[in-house]
Motif scaffolding. Structure first.
Motif, PDB file in Angstrom:
ATOM      1  N   ALA A  48      -7.136   5.727   3.335  1.00 16.64           N
ATOM      2  CA  ALA A  48      -7.302   4.283   3.189  1.00 16.64           C
ATOM      3  C   ALA A  48      -7.432   3.621   4.567  1.00 16.64           C
ATOM      4  O   ALA A  48      -8.221   2.698   4.753  1.00 16.64           O
ATOM      5  CB  ALA A  48      -6.147   3.681   2.410  1.00 16.64           C
ATOM      6  N   THR A  49      -6.646   4.116   5.523  1.00 21.46           N
ATOM      7  CA  THR A  49      -6.697   3.572   6.883  1.00 21.46           C
ATOM      8  C   THR A  49      -8.048   3.863   7.529  1.00 21.46           C
ATOM      9  O   THR A  49      -8.594   3.036   8.267  1.00 21.46           O
ATOM     10  CB  THR A  49      -5.569   4.172   7.746  1.00 21.46           C
ATOM     11  N   GLU A  50      -8.619   5.038   7.231  1.00 20.36           N
ATOM     12  CA  GLU A  50      -9.908   5.419   7.780  1.00 20.36           C
ATOM     13  C   GLU A  50     -11.047   4.715   7.069  1.00 20.36           C
ATOM     14  O   GLU A  50     -12.202   4.816   7.468  1.00 20.36           O
ATOM     15  CB  GLU A  50     -10.099   6.937   7.667  1.00 20.36           C
ATOM     16  N   GLY A  51     -10.762   4.038   5.951  1.00 19.12           N
ATOM     17  CA  GLY A  51     -11.782   3.313   5.205  1.00 19.12           C
ATOM     18  C   GLY A  51     -12.499   4.153   4.179  1.00 19.12           C
ATOM     19  O   GLY A  51     -13.457   3.717   3.574  1.00 19.12           O
TER      20      GLY A  51
ATOM     21  N   PRO B  92       0.797  -1.231   0.000  1.00 19.92           N
ATOM     22  CA  PRO B  92       0.000   0.000   0.000  1.00 19.92           C
ATOM     23  C   PRO B  92       0.831   1.283   0.000  1.00 19.92           C
ATOM     24  O   PRO B  92       0.465   2.252  -0.674  1.00 19.92           O
ATOM     25  CB  PRO B  92      -0.828  -0.097   1.284  1.00 19.92           C
ATOM     26  N   VAL B  93       1.936   1.313   0.735  1.00 15.37           N
ATOM     27  CA  VAL B  93       2.756   2.521   0.773  1.00 15.37           C
ATOM     28  C   VAL B  93       3.387   2.750  -0.597  1.00 15.37           C
ATOM     29  O   VAL B  93       3.355   3.867  -1.133  1.00 15.37           O
ATOM     30  CB  VAL B  93       3.822   2.461   1.885  1.00 15.37           C
ATOM     31  N   ALA B  94       3.947   1.703  -1.181  1.00 18.15           N
ATOM     32  CA  ALA B  94       4.553   1.829  -2.515  1.00 18.15           C
ATOM     33  C   ALA B  94       3.512   2.260  -3.538  1.00 18.15           C
ATOM     34  O   ALA B  94       3.775   3.129  -4.382  1.00 18.15           O
ATOM     35  CB  ALA B  94       5.197   0.509  -2.931  1.00 18.15           C
ATOM     36  N   ASP B  95       2.311   1.699  -3.464  1.00 10.42           N
ATOM     37  CA  ASP B  95       1.247   2.069  -4.404  1.00 10.42           C
ATOM     38  C   ASP B  95       0.866   3.539  -4.247  1.00 10.42           C
ATOM     39  O   ASP B  95       0.677   4.246  -5.240  1.00 10.42           O
ATOM     40  CB  ASP B  95       0.020   1.180  -4.194  1.00 10.42           C
ATOM     41  N   ALA B  96       0.759   4.000  -2.998  1.00 14.73           N
ATOM     42  CA  ALA B  96       0.399   5.404  -2.748  1.00 14.73           C
ATOM     43  C   ALA B  96       1.484   6.340  -3.255  1.00 14.73           C
ATOM     44  O   ALA B  96       1.186   7.379  -3.867  1.00 14.73           O
ATOM     45  CB  ALA B  96       0.151   5.628  -1.258  1.00 14.73           C
TER      46      ALA B  96
ATOM     47  N   SER C 139       0.791  13.996  -0.496  1.00 21.37           N
ATOM     48  CA  SER C 139      -0.372  13.338  -1.109  1.00 21.37           C
ATOM     49  C   SER C 139      -0.415  11.857  -0.773  1.00 21.37           C
ATOM     50  O   SER C 139      -1.481  11.321  -0.473  1.00 21.37           O
ATOM     51  CB  SER C 139      -0.342  13.487  -2.626  1.00 21.37           C
ATOM     52  N   ALA C 140       0.731  11.206  -0.856  1.00 21.20           N
ATOM     53  CA  ALA C 140       0.775   9.776  -0.527  1.00 21.20           C
ATOM     54  C   ALA C 140       0.372   9.562   0.932  1.00 21.20           C
ATOM     55  O   ALA C 140      -0.379   8.620   1.240  1.00 21.20           O
ATOM     56  CB  ALA C 140       2.167   9.221  -0.788  1.00 21.20           C
ATOM     57  N   ALA C 141       0.827  10.430   1.816  1.00 27.37           N
ATOM     58  CA  ALA C 141       0.450  10.317   3.231  1.00 27.37           C
ATOM     59  C   ALA C 141      -1.061  10.482   3.391  1.00 27.37           C
ATOM     60  O   ALA C 141      -1.704   9.731   4.151  1.00 27.37           O
ATOM     61  CB  ALA C 141       1.200  11.355   4.063  1.00 27.37           C
ATOM     62  N   ARG C 142      -1.659  11.435   2.664  1.00 32.39           N
ATOM     63  CA  ARG C 142      -3.117  11.626   2.727  1.00 32.39           C
ATOM     64  C   ARG C 142      -3.843  10.389   2.196  1.00 32.39           C
ATOM     65  O   ARG C 142      -4.833   9.947   2.782  1.00 32.39           O
ATOM     66  CB  ARG C 142      -3.541  12.854   1.928  1.00 32.39           C
ATOM     67  N   MET C 143      -3.364   9.847   1.076  1.00 32.87           N
ATOM     68  CA  MET C 143      -3.982   8.639   0.509  1.00 32.87           C
ATOM     69  C   MET C 143      -3.962   7.501   1.519  1.00 32.87           C
ATOM     70  O   MET C 143      -4.965   6.804   1.705  1.00 32.87           O
ATOM     71  CB  MET C 143      -3.238   8.189  -0.755  1.00 32.87           C
TER      72      MET C 143
END
Length: 159
Positions: free
Chosen positions: A153-156, A79-83, A145-149
């Protein structure tokens, strides 16, 4: 003979122990995404992950790796790499692109350790990765932006 786990696959390399990880990756395994920049561990173009930590492959030697897990730009996933990849495209980060594998690997290591870094943390983490094209503003924006994504995602929620 060295046995290394590269991108999840055990590789046996017949190289002298003083061979740099960079040369082993590029010359022996054909993994050319990791770039040669300065050869002095000062530019970050050769950044890979060793046991999840961002390291400079040009100054990391096969003899010192033992049973470490090495991940290159070709094998990084999750997920981190994808973001990070999505954010890099969204912000059109790459100009010439030469430094980008190292920048991306450093950013992934940062966001894995610190999912919501502030600007000071981003600067500190990315400080050793040089970009001759000067895309630092876009790199910082992409990391935010990646951190926001990842947070969404973590919040669902949908990003």
């Amino acid at each position: 003979m060295a046995r290394l786990t590269i991108n999840g696959t055990v590789q046996t390399l017949d190289v002298p122990p003083e061979t740099s990880l960079l040369n082993a990756l590029r010359d022996e395994l054909g993994l050319t995404g990791t770039k040669y920049g300065c050869g002095l561990s000062q530019c970050g173009a050769c950044t890979v992950h060793v046991n999840g930590d961002a390291v400079r492959a040009c100054q990391t030697y096969v003899r010192d790796l033992g049973d470490a897990r090495v991940t290159t730009i070709e094998g990084v996933s999750g997920p981190v790499a994808d973001a990070v990849r999505a954010a890099w495209l969204e912000h059109d980060v790459a100009q010439c692109g030469y430094c980008q594998p190292g920048q991306i690997m450093q950013a992934i290591a940062l966001l894995t350790r610190q999912p919501n870094p502030d600007d000071a943390a981003i600067t500190a983490a990315m400080n050793g990765n040089l970009c001759r094209c000067g895309t630092y503003g876009r790199i910082r924006a992409a990391i935010r932006s990646a951190a926001r994504m990842l947070s969404l995602a973590t919040e669902g929620a949908e990003p």
